[in-house]
Design a protein around this motif. Structure first.
Motif, PDB file in Angstrom:
ATOM      1  N   GLU A 115       0.841  -1.191   0.000  1.00 49.06           N
ATOM      2  CA  GLU A 115       0.000   0.000   0.000  1.00 49.06           C
ATOM      3  C   GLU A 115       0.879   1.245   0.000  1.00 49.06           C
ATOM      4  OE1 GLU A 115      -3.686   1.550   2.718  1.00 49.06           O
ATOM      5  OE2 GLU A 115      -3.586  -0.550   2.124  1.00 49.06           O
ATOM      6  N   LEU A 116       1.126   1.794  -1.186  1.00 49.19           N
ATOM      7  CA  LEU A 116       2.041   2.929  -1.302  1.00 49.19           C
ATOM      8  C   LEU A 116       1.382   4.267  -1.014  1.00 49.19           C
ATOM      9  CD1 LEU A 116       4.231   2.017  -4.405  1.00 49.19           C
ATOM     10  CD2 LEU A 116       4.690   1.648  -1.973  1.00 49.19           C
ATOM     11  N   GLY A 117       0.048   4.326  -1.041  1.00 48.66           N
ATOM     12  CA  GLY A 117      -0.624   5.596  -0.784  1.00 48.66           C
ATOM     13  C   GLY A 117      -0.422   6.565  -1.933  1.00 48.66           C
ATOM     14  N   ASP A 118      -0.324   7.875  -1.620  1.00 44.68           N
ATOM     15  CA  ASP A 118      -0.188   8.861  -2.696  1.00 44.68           C
ATOM     16  C   ASP A 118       1.030   9.749  -2.465  1.00 44.68           C
ATOM     17  OD1 ASP A 118      -0.989  11.756  -1.694  1.00 44.68           O
ATOM     18  OD2 ASP A 118      -2.277  10.354  -0.628  1.00 44.68           O
ATOM     19  N   LEU A 119       1.462  10.409  -3.545  1.00 43.26           N
ATOM     20  CA  LEU A 119       2.658  11.250  -3.503  1.00 43.26           C
ATOM     21  C   LEU A 119       2.318  12.731  -3.352  1.00 43.26           C
ATOM     22  CD1 LEU A 119       4.968   9.594  -6.198  1.00 43.26           C
ATOM     23  CD2 LEU A 119       5.065   9.371  -3.711  1.00 43.26           C
ATOM     24  N   ASN A 120       1.055  13.026  -2.962  1.00 38.76           N
ATOM     25  CA  ASN A 120       0.669  14.414  -2.712  1.00 38.76           C
ATOM     26  C   ASN A 120       0.393  14.645  -1.229  1.00 38.76           C
ATOM     27  OD1 ASN A 120       0.651  15.282  -5.494  1.00 38.76           O
ATOM     28  ND2 ASN A 120      -1.180  14.017  -5.747  1.00 38.76           N
ATOM     29  N   ASN A 145      10.704  19.617  -7.164  1.00 34.20           N
ATOM     30  CA  ASN A 145      10.325  19.960  -8.537  1.00 34.20           C
ATOM     31  C   ASN A 145      11.521  19.951  -9.484  1.00 34.20           C
ATOM     32  OD1 ASN A 145       7.705  20.317  -7.707  1.00 34.20           O
ATOM     33  ND2 ASN A 145       7.846  22.538  -7.549  1.00 34.20           N
ATOM     34  N   PHE A 146      12.726  19.818  -8.943  1.00 29.84           N
ATOM     35  CA  PHE A 146      13.900  19.715  -9.792  1.00 29.84           C
ATOM     36  C   PHE A 146      13.876  18.331 -10.455  1.00 29.84           C
ATOM     37  CE2 PHE A 146      17.016  22.996  -7.867  1.00 29.84           C
ATOM     38  CZ  PHE A 146      15.965  23.834  -7.537  1.00 29.84           C
ATOM     39  N   ARG A 147      14.428  18.249 -11.606  1.00 35.24           N
ATOM     40  CA  ARG A 147      14.520  16.950 -12.281  1.00 35.24           C
ATOM     41  C   ARG A 147      15.962  16.731 -12.725  1.00 35.24           C
ATOM     42  NH1 ARG A 147      10.484  16.537  -9.953  1.00 35.24           N
ATOM     43  NH2 ARG A 147       8.448  15.772 -10.641  1.00 35.24           N
ATOM     44  N   CYS A 148      16.850  16.629 -11.754  1.00 37.62           N
ATOM     45  CA  CYS A 148      18.244  16.319 -12.068  1.00 37.62           C
ATOM     46  C   CYS A 148      18.274  14.961 -12.753  1.00 37.62           C
ATOM     47  CB  CYS A 148      19.084  16.318 -10.792  1.00 37.62           C
ATOM     48  SG  CYS A 148      19.032  17.894  -9.907  1.00 37.62           S
ATOM     49  N   SER A 149      19.109  14.819 -13.752  1.00 39.46           N
ATOM     50  CA  SER A 149      19.014  13.658 -14.642  1.00 39.46           C
ATOM     51  C   SER A 149      19.334  12.334 -13.965  1.00 39.46           C
ATOM     52  CB  SER A 149      19.933  13.854 -15.857  1.00 39.46           C
ATOM     53  OG  SER A 149      21.270  14.003 -15.446  1.00 39.46           O
ATOM     54  N   TYR A 150      20.052  12.370 -12.834  1.00 33.85           N
ATOM     55  CA  TYR A 150      20.484  11.132 -12.170  1.00 33.85           C
ATOM     56  C   TYR A 150      19.565  10.703 -11.037  1.00 33.85           C
ATOM     57  CZ  TYR A 150      21.976  14.948  -9.243  1.00 33.85           C
ATOM     58  OH  TYR A 150      21.972  16.104  -8.518  1.00 33.85           O
ATOM     59  N   CYS A 151      18.579  11.531 -10.673  1.00 29.04           N
ATOM     60  CA  CYS A 151      17.915  11.383  -9.374  1.00 29.04           C
ATOM     61  C   CYS A 151      16.562  10.684  -9.469  1.00 29.04           C
ATOM     62  CB  CYS A 151      17.758  12.753  -8.717  1.00 29.04           C
ATOM     63  SG  CYS A 151      17.163  12.670  -7.021  1.00 29.04           S
ATOM     64  N   ILE A 152      16.370   9.681  -8.628  1.00 30.12           N
ATOM     65  CA  ILE A 152      15.116   8.930  -8.559  1.00 30.12           C
ATOM     66  C   ILE A 152      14.134   9.539  -7.563  1.00 30.12           C
ATOM     67  CG2 ILE A 152      15.905   7.360  -6.721  1.00 30.12           C
ATOM     68  CD1 ILE A 152      13.821   6.295  -9.785  1.00 30.12           C
ATOM     69  N   ILE A 153      14.621  10.405  -6.663  1.00 31.52           N
ATOM     70  CA  ILE A 153      13.832  10.841  -5.514  1.00 31.52           C
ATOM     71  C   ILE A 153      12.512  11.531  -5.884  1.00 31.52           C
ATOM     72  CG2 ILE A 153      13.840  12.283  -3.436  1.00 31.52           C
ATOM     73  CD1 ILE A 153      15.445   9.622  -3.294  1.00 31.52           C
ATOM     74  N   PRO A 154      12.464  12.432  -6.883  1.00 30.75           N
ATOM     75  CA  PRO A 154      11.161  13.032  -7.209  1.00 30.75           C
ATOM     76  C   PRO A 154      10.098  12.001  -7.601  1.00 30.75           C
ATOM     77  CG  PRO A 154      12.916  14.302  -8.204  1.00 30.75           C
ATOM     78  CD  PRO A 154      13.551  13.045  -7.665  1.00 30.75           C
ATOM     79  N   TYR A 155      10.552  10.860  -8.122  1.00 32.63           N
ATOM     80  CA  TYR A 155       9.600   9.832  -8.542  1.00 32.63           C
ATOM     81  C   TYR A 155       9.055   9.032  -7.358  1.00 32.63           C
ATOM     82  CZ  TYR A 155      11.923  10.983 -12.927  1.00 32.63           C
ATOM     83  OH  TYR A 155      12.436  11.668 -14.006  1.00 32.63           O
ATOM     84  N   VAL A 156       9.744   9.065  -6.227  1.00 33.76           N
ATOM     85  CA  VAL A 156       9.281   8.312  -5.060  1.00 33.76           C
ATOM     86  C   VAL A 156       8.815   9.226  -3.922  1.00 33.76           C
ATOM     87  CG1 VAL A 156      10.736   6.336  -5.605  1.00 33.76           C
ATOM     88  CG2 VAL A 156      11.602   8.075  -4.047  1.00 33.76           C
ATOM     89  N   ARG A 157       9.103  10.523  -4.034  1.00 33.54           N
ATOM     90  CA  ARG A 157       8.648  11.489  -3.013  1.00 33.54           C
ATOM     91  C   ARG A 157       7.642  12.491  -3.559  1.00 33.54           C
ATOM     92  NH1 ARG A 157       9.587  11.003   2.620  1.00 33.54           N
ATOM     93  NH2 ARG A 157      11.522   9.855   2.905  1.00 33.54           N
ATOM     94  N   GLY A 158       7.510  12.575  -4.884  1.00 34.40           N
ATOM     95  CA  GLY A 158       6.536  13.485  -5.471  1.00 34.40           C
ATOM     96  C   GLY A 158       7.069  14.897  -5.660  1.00 34.40           C
ATOM     97  N   THR A 188      12.797  17.022   1.444  1.00 31.94           N
ATOM     98  CA  THR A 188      13.410  16.529   0.207  1.00 31.94           C
ATOM     99  C   THR A 188      14.208  17.637  -0.474  1.00 31.94           C
ATOM    100  OG1 THR A 188      11.385  15.212  -0.039  1.00 31.94           O
ATOM    101  CG2 THR A 188      12.954  15.157  -1.850  1.00 31.94           C
ATOM    102  N   ASN A 189      13.655  18.833  -0.478  1.00 32.05           N
ATOM    103  CA  ASN A 189      14.322  20.002  -1.064  1.00 32.05           C
ATOM    104  C   ASN A 189      13.980  21.206  -0.180  1.00 32.05           C
ATOM    105  OD1 ASN A 189      15.155  22.202  -2.612  1.00 32.05           O
ATOM    106  ND2 ASN A 189      14.598  21.247  -4.546  1.00 32.05           N
TER     107      ASN A 189
END
Length: 415
Positions: A115-120, A145-158, A188-189
């Motif tokens: 149960e991952l819930g939501d990223l908002n 909101n940054f999308r550094c090319s190497y980073c997975i964090i925005p995809y798992v933290r929203g 996160t940021n």
């Protein structure tokens, strides 16, 4: 008899805060700080690198081999590795950060769940204690909101979203009343706090500083562009720790482009020199071995690093994260070369830190955090570790140290 739960936290200060939220939210179970007596273990995981994933898997193996404790997985690794670990029967349940306030419900489930819930999600908890800590970690925002090319964090933290200001201040009022004097603002940021709320990180810190009992405010990693004119106005405030961690990730302009970074080295250098001139210790994040990092670009980066007044470093070798733009970039840099570069970088910054500590001969304002091997251990206003000998129990106390010995690995004192 109530069951006991042990929390194992990996990764960043945001995870430390999230673990505390879970501990505070539990009503039906007891927290234990002794892993061996736990009936259940909650693993709050990190997935920022392959190494982080490996540490989590190794720890789960350790618990599996130690006895019958049920294992639950949360944190960033829940999004990337949770489903597979659940399918393998290695964990009893997987839940996302948005579900942590329902910890009793999660732990009580008999059937395996994912149960991952939501990223908002935005935390509404108010934490008024930190078990086993002398400092308080305050999460003020989530996501990036940054999308550094190497980073997975925005995809798992929203995406970036800020916590309610009054809730943050209420939390700090409670913690200060319970004896906490140092507050570490995390997220996160962190520097993006206040976006879409007509506020800012500098404005928030000024309000926190007015709370009775607040002695020192520390920040997690911020981006160079987040040190605004408003932020520069508070650099002389006595409550702001004389250490800032500014995330550069690299010092080669070409590498910064490959990484899709928003900072530029020329401005970074000007900012670091400004902070140094005001007496700040300055740390940074750095990645070695990112695809495209040729020997020429690395040598350029090191020339630039040597120019910077750096004192602290959080660096690691590039780790491919599936689904990120960097994962398909060429040419790749071998792991051995990336490690050699990491060690070269660490050596330079370690020497810079030693020089900084030797040059500073003022008094140290130290919060003692723990005791180990006959020394009390704390950090001063520059976030430098100091080992203290004393016949008194100093853990949790503030100590003003006038005389101390500066050694290469650390500062030492007797009080």
């Amino acid at each position: 008899m109530r069951k006991k739960v042990y929390f194992k936290t990996f990764g960043c200060r945001t995870n430390l805060y999230d673990s505390q939220v879970m501990m505070s939210a539990m009503q039906d179970y007891d927290v234990t700080e002794n892993e061996n007596e736990a009936d259940m273990v909650v693993v709050n995981s990190c997935t920022v690198t392959n190494g982080a994933d490996s540490h989590v898997r190794s720890y789960i193996s350790h618990i599996e081999n130690s006895g019958g404790a049920k294992i639950f997985l949360t944190g960033c690794g829940a999004h990337t590795k949770g489903e597979k670990l659940l399918e393998q029967g290695r964990v009893s349940g997987v839940f996302g950060q948005s579900e942590k306030e329902k910890i009793d419900e999660m732990l009580s489930r008999e059937e395996p769940f994912y149960e991952l819930g939501d990223l908002n999600h935005i935390d509404e908890s108010v934490v008024d204690d930190f078990i086993g800590k002398s400092r308080a970690f305050i999460k003020i925002q989530e996501g990036c909101n940054f999308r550094c090319s190497y980073c997975i964090i925005p995809y798992v933290r929203g995406d970036a979203r800020s916590m309610d200001e009054e809730r943050i201040l209420e939390q700090i009022r409670r913690l200060a009343a319970n004896g906490f004097g140092e507050f570490i603002l995390t997220g996160t940021n962190v520097g993006s706090y206040g976006q879409n709320r007509d506020s800012s990180i500098a404005s928030l810190m000024k309000k926190i500083s007015q709370i009775r009992g607040v002695r020192r405010i520390r920040l997690g990693s911020v981006e160079p562009i987040q040190i605004t004119d408003e932020f520069k106005e508070i650099l002389g405030e006595p409550w702001l720790e004389r250490h800032l961690h500014i995330a550069l990730q690299h010092t080669s302009p070409q590498m910064l482009k490959f990484m899709n970074r928003r900072n530029m080295y020329k401005q970074d250098r000007e900012l670091f020199e400004l902070l140094s001139s005001k007496g700040f210790a300055v740390g940074t994040d750095f990645i070695t071995g990112h695809p495209g990092e040729s020997r020429e670009l690395w040598e350029e980066a090191m020339r630039n690093v040597k120019e910077l007044p750096l004192t602290h470093l959080h660096a690691f070798t590039y780790s491919k994260r599936d689904g990120t733009p960097s994962a398909t970039m060429k040419p790749e840099v071998s792991g051995n070369v990336a490690k050699e570069r990491l060690h070269e970088l660490e050596s330079v910054v370690m020497a810079k830190n030693f020089e900084f500590r030797k040059a500073f001969r003022g008094e140290l304002d130290v919060l003692i955090e723990n005791q180990k091997d006959g020394f009390f251990i704390g950090y001063d206003q520059h976030f430098n570790k100091i080992l203290v000998k004393s016949n008194e129990d100093l853990v949790g106390n503030w100590v003003n140290i006038k005389e101390y010995e500066v050694k290469e690995e650390s500062n030492y004192a007797r009080v």
